[in-house]
Design a protein around this motif. Sequence first.
Motif, PDB file in Angstrom:
ATOM      1  N   PHE A 178      -2.065   2.960   9.257  1.00  0.00           N
ATOM      2  CA  PHE A 178      -1.306   2.568   8.063  1.00  0.00           C
ATOM      3  C   PHE A 178       0.061   1.991   8.428  1.00  0.00           C
ATOM      4  O   PHE A 178       1.065   2.339   7.805  1.00  0.00           O
ATOM      5  CB  PHE A 178      -1.148   3.775   7.117  1.00  0.00           C
ATOM      6  N   PRO A 179       0.106   1.092   9.437  1.00  0.00           N
ATOM      7  CA  PRO A 179       1.421   0.591   9.864  1.00  0.00           C
ATOM      8  C   PRO A 179       2.090  -0.251   8.784  1.00  0.00           C
ATOM      9  O   PRO A 179       3.303  -0.440   8.820  1.00  0.00           O
ATOM     10  CB  PRO A 179       1.086  -0.255  11.104  1.00  0.00           C
ATOM     11  N   THR A 202       3.893   0.442   2.527  1.00  0.00           N
ATOM     12  CA  THR A 202       5.267   0.174   2.079  1.00  0.00           C
ATOM     13  C   THR A 202       5.970   1.460   1.687  1.00  0.00           C
ATOM     14  O   THR A 202       7.189   1.539   1.706  1.00  0.00           O
ATOM     15  CB  THR A 202       5.268  -0.787   0.877  1.00  0.00           C
ATOM     16  N   LEU A 203       5.172   2.459   1.327  1.00  0.00           N
ATOM     17  CA  LEU A 203       5.750   3.740   0.918  1.00  0.00           C
ATOM     18  C   LEU A 203       4.812   4.853   1.348  1.00  0.00           C
ATOM     19  O   LEU A 203       3.609   4.806   1.076  1.00  0.00           O
ATOM     20  CB  LEU A 203       5.930   3.773  -0.610  1.00  0.00           C
ATOM     21  N   THR A 204       5.349   5.858   2.041  1.00  0.00           N
ATOM     22  CA  THR A 204       4.552   7.044   2.349  1.00  0.00           C
ATOM     23  C   THR A 204       5.187   8.238   1.651  1.00  0.00           C
ATOM     24  O   THR A 204       6.389   8.487   1.787  1.00  0.00           O
ATOM     25  CB  THR A 204       4.479   7.319   3.859  1.00  0.00           C
ATOM     26  N   MET A 225       0.834  -1.204   0.000  1.00  0.00           N
ATOM     27  CA  MET A 225       0.000   0.000   0.000  1.00  0.00           C
ATOM     28  C   MET A 225       0.873   1.260   0.000  1.00  0.00           C
ATOM     29  O   MET A 225       1.868   1.336   0.709  1.00  0.00           O
ATOM     30  CB  MET A 225      -0.904   0.006   1.243  1.00  0.00           C
ATOM     31  N   ILE A 226       0.477   2.217  -0.825  1.00  0.00           N
ATOM     32  CA  ILE A 226       1.178   3.505  -0.883  1.00  0.00           C
ATOM     33  C   ILE A 226       0.230   4.585  -0.389  1.00  0.00           C
ATOM     34  O   ILE A 226      -0.935   4.639  -0.796  1.00  0.00           O
ATOM     35  CB  ILE A 226       1.640   3.825  -2.323  1.00  0.00           C
ATOM     36  N   VAL A 227       0.704   5.416   0.527  1.00  0.00           N
ATOM     37  CA  VAL A 227      -0.107   6.506   1.070  1.00  0.00           C
ATOM     38  C   VAL A 227       0.571   7.836   0.753  1.00  0.00           C
ATOM     39  O   VAL A 227       1.772   7.994   0.987  1.00  0.00           O
ATOM     40  CB  VAL A 227      -0.277   6.364   2.603  1.00  0.00           C
ATOM     41  N   ALA A 228      -0.198   8.771   0.222  1.00  0.00           N
ATOM     42  CA  ALA A 228       0.311  10.121  -0.038  1.00  0.00           C
ATOM     43  C   ALA A 228      -0.348  11.094   0.934  1.00  0.00           C
ATOM     44  O   ALA A 228      -1.559  11.310   0.878  1.00  0.00           O
ATOM     45  CB  ALA A 228       0.020  10.531  -1.479  1.00  0.00           C
ATOM     46  N   PHE A 229       0.451  11.641   1.849  1.00  0.00           N
ATOM     47  CA  PHE A 229      -0.027  12.690   2.753  1.00  0.00           C
ATOM     48  C   PHE A 229       0.239  14.017   2.061  1.00  0.00           C
ATOM     49  O   PHE A 229       1.394  14.322   1.735  1.00  0.00           O
ATOM     50  CB  PHE A 229       0.726  12.632   4.081  1.00  0.00           C
ATOM     51  N   THR A 230      -0.794  14.807   1.839  1.00  0.00           N
ATOM     52  CA  THR A 230      -0.565  16.003   1.027  1.00  0.00           C
ATOM     53  C   THR A 230      -1.220  17.270   1.567  1.00  0.00           C
ATOM     54  O   THR A 230      -2.404  17.282   1.926  1.00  0.00           O
ATOM     55  CB  THR A 230      -1.019  15.761  -0.431  1.00  0.00           C
ATOM     56  N   ASP A 231      -0.405  18.318   1.633  1.00  0.00           N
ATOM     57  CA  ASP A 231      -0.927  19.655   1.872  1.00  0.00           C
ATOM     58  C   ASP A 231      -1.850  20.003   0.694  1.00  0.00           C
ATOM     59  O   ASP A 231      -1.765  19.371  -0.371  1.00  0.00           O
ATOM     60  CB  ASP A 231       0.255  20.629   1.957  1.00  0.00           C
ATOM     61  N   LEU A 232      -2.712  20.968   0.864  1.00  0.00           N
ATOM     62  CA  LEU A 232      -3.634  21.333  -0.220  1.00  0.00           C
ATOM     63  C   LEU A 232      -3.229  22.644  -0.898  1.00  0.00           C
ATOM     64  O   LEU A 232      -2.698  22.641  -2.001  1.00  0.00           O
ATOM     65  CB  LEU A 232      -5.070  21.425   0.320  1.00  0.00           C
ATOM     66  N   ASP A 233      -3.459  23.774  -0.203  1.00  0.00           N
ATOM     67  CA  ASP A 233      -3.259  25.078  -0.841  1.00  0.00           C
ATOM     68  C   ASP A 233      -1.797  25.302  -1.244  1.00  0.00           C
ATOM     69  O   ASP A 233      -0.879  25.127  -0.446  1.00  0.00           O
ATOM     70  CB  ASP A 233      -3.716  26.187   0.113  1.00  0.00           C
ATOM     71  N   ASP A 234      -1.616  25.671  -2.488  1.00  0.00           N
ATOM     72  CA  ASP A 234      -0.301  25.925  -3.092  1.00  0.00           C
ATOM     73  C   ASP A 234       0.530  24.656  -3.271  1.00  0.00           C
ATOM     74  O   ASP A 234       1.713  24.723  -3.598  1.00  0.00           O
ATOM     75  CB  ASP A 234       0.494  26.980  -2.308  1.00  0.00           C
ATOM     76  N   THR A 235      -0.092  23.510  -3.019  1.00  0.00           N
ATOM     77  CA  THR A 235       0.570  22.236  -3.320  1.00  0.00           C
ATOM     78  C   THR A 235      -0.240  21.485  -4.378  1.00  0.00           C
ATOM     79  O   THR A 235       0.287  21.153  -5.437  1.00  0.00           O
ATOM     80  CB  THR A 235       0.714  21.377  -2.046  1.00  0.00           C
ATOM     81  N   VAL A 250       0.185  13.043  11.284  1.00  0.00           N
ATOM     82  CA  VAL A 250       0.632  12.075  10.266  1.00  0.00           C
ATOM     83  C   VAL A 250       1.256  10.859  10.949  1.00  0.00           C
ATOM     84  O   VAL A 250       0.978   9.714  10.578  1.00  0.00           O
ATOM     85  CB  VAL A 250       1.624  12.740   9.282  1.00  0.00           C
ATOM     86  N   ARG A 251       2.058  11.083  11.992  1.00  0.00           N
ATOM     87  CA  ARG A 251       2.650   9.945  12.721  1.00  0.00           C
ATOM     88  C   ARG A 251       1.567   9.094  13.375  1.00  0.00           C
ATOM     89  O   ARG A 251       1.629   7.867  13.373  1.00  0.00           O
ATOM     90  CB  ARG A 251       3.628  10.438  13.793  1.00  0.00           C
ATOM     91  N   TYR A 252       0.557   9.765  13.914  1.00  0.00           N
ATOM     92  CA  TYR A 252      -0.564   9.051  14.534  1.00  0.00           C
ATOM     93  C   TYR A 252      -1.269   8.167  13.498  1.00  0.00           C
ATOM     94  O   TYR A 252      -1.508   6.978  13.739  1.00  0.00           O
ATOM     95  CB  TYR A 252      -1.543  10.079  15.129  1.00  0.00           C
ATOM     96  N   LEU A 253      -1.580   8.742  12.334  1.00  0.00           N
ATOM     97  CA  LEU A 253      -2.275   7.955  11.303  1.00  0.00           C
ATOM     98  C   LEU A 253      -1.402   6.812  10.808  1.00  0.00           C
ATOM     99  O   LEU A 253      -1.881   5.696  10.612  1.00  0.00           O
ATOM    100  CB  LEU A 253      -2.677   8.858  10.136  1.00  0.00           C
ATOM    101  N   ARG A 254      -0.122   7.095  10.612  1.00  0.00           N
ATOM    102  CA  ARG A 254       0.782   6.021  10.159  1.00  0.00           C
ATOM    103  C   ARG A 254       0.795   4.884  11.171  1.00  0.00           C
ATOM    104  O   ARG A 254       0.694   3.717  10.819  1.00  0.00           O
ATOM    105  CB  ARG A 254       2.207   6.563   9.978  1.00  0.00           C
ATOM    106  N   GLY A 255       0.937   5.230  12.428  1.00  0.00           N
ATOM    107  CA  GLY A 255       1.048   4.211  13.468  1.00  0.00           C
ATOM    108  C   GLY A 255      -0.242   3.447  13.693  1.00  0.00           C
ATOM    109  O   GLY A 255      -0.250   2.226  13.815  1.00  0.00           O
ATOM    110  N   GLN A 256      -1.366   4.170  13.735  1.00  0.00           N
ATOM    111  CA  GLN A 256      -2.646   3.550  14.092  1.00  0.00           C
ATOM    112  C   GLN A 256      -3.328   2.869  12.914  1.00  0.00           C
ATOM    113  O   GLN A 256      -3.985   1.849  13.085  1.00  0.00           O
ATOM    114  CB  GLN A 256      -3.605   4.612  14.650  1.00  0.00           C
TER     115      GLN A 256
END
Length: 251
Positions: free
Chosen positions: A206-207, A210-212, A1-11, A198-204
């Motif tokens: 999306f442990p 394979t790639l964030t 599984m690949i997860v993309a954590f992304t800012d919104l405005d100006d990204t 993001v650390r909370y979501l990864r740990g709880q």
Amino acid sequence: MIVAFTDLDDTLFQTLRKLPPGMEGLTPATLGRDGQPHSFCTPAQSALLAHFANTGVTVIPVTGRDQAAMARVTLPFTSWRVLDHGLTVLRPDGQVDTDWRGQVLEGLETMQSALADCTQTIAELAGALGCRLTRHTAHDTHFMTVLKHPDADADSLERVQLALEKHLESRGYTDLQIIANANNVSVLPRHLGKAEAVRYLRGQHFPHATLTLALGDSLSDLAFMNACDLAITPPGGQLLRTVSAAKLPQR
Ligand SMILES: [Mg+2]
């Protein structure tokens, strides 16, 4: 599984003001308070989102927007969402994640008096310089004070920023930090924000990813970008401008 954590405005999108005049192939991404399209994806940003969707990448917005501002984003996000600079996590069904809320409220409690003191201290200077002061809340609790200049006057914003930095330093408010953008200066928690969410979501949740990936444009995104495997940042954003301006020794 690949997860993309992304800012919104100006990204992932930006207002027309930040795009070359007459650029073609724009896709509306947000509505303004008046209900009209306000921010747009460039063809490149749309291609990236389509690529994520077509390849099954889980896309998780990590934004300073609150729930009302997030509701004006018209891009289809279906997974978890991080709002309020990390202070609020929404589950895929749109409900507030109560475990995260509990941790946040506990952390905020210890900062309330420092935040109130900073806000009260800067109010007079900010008013004299024509800056508008807004208290932002998450879970009905004050977590950030934002000073905005209507004309984005750089001198006024810098004076506010310096005065706040001095105050934080003299009082030893190490739990708070100041972030500055083109038209505002904000005081908010130093260790309770996008990176921690993001650390909370990864740990709880999306442990086993394979790639964030982390996408962001601003210095305030840096901490959460450092909490992922790989970072992506747009040219001309605050992050790359800052790095480009740094006179680093060549070795
Ligand atoms: Mg941004």
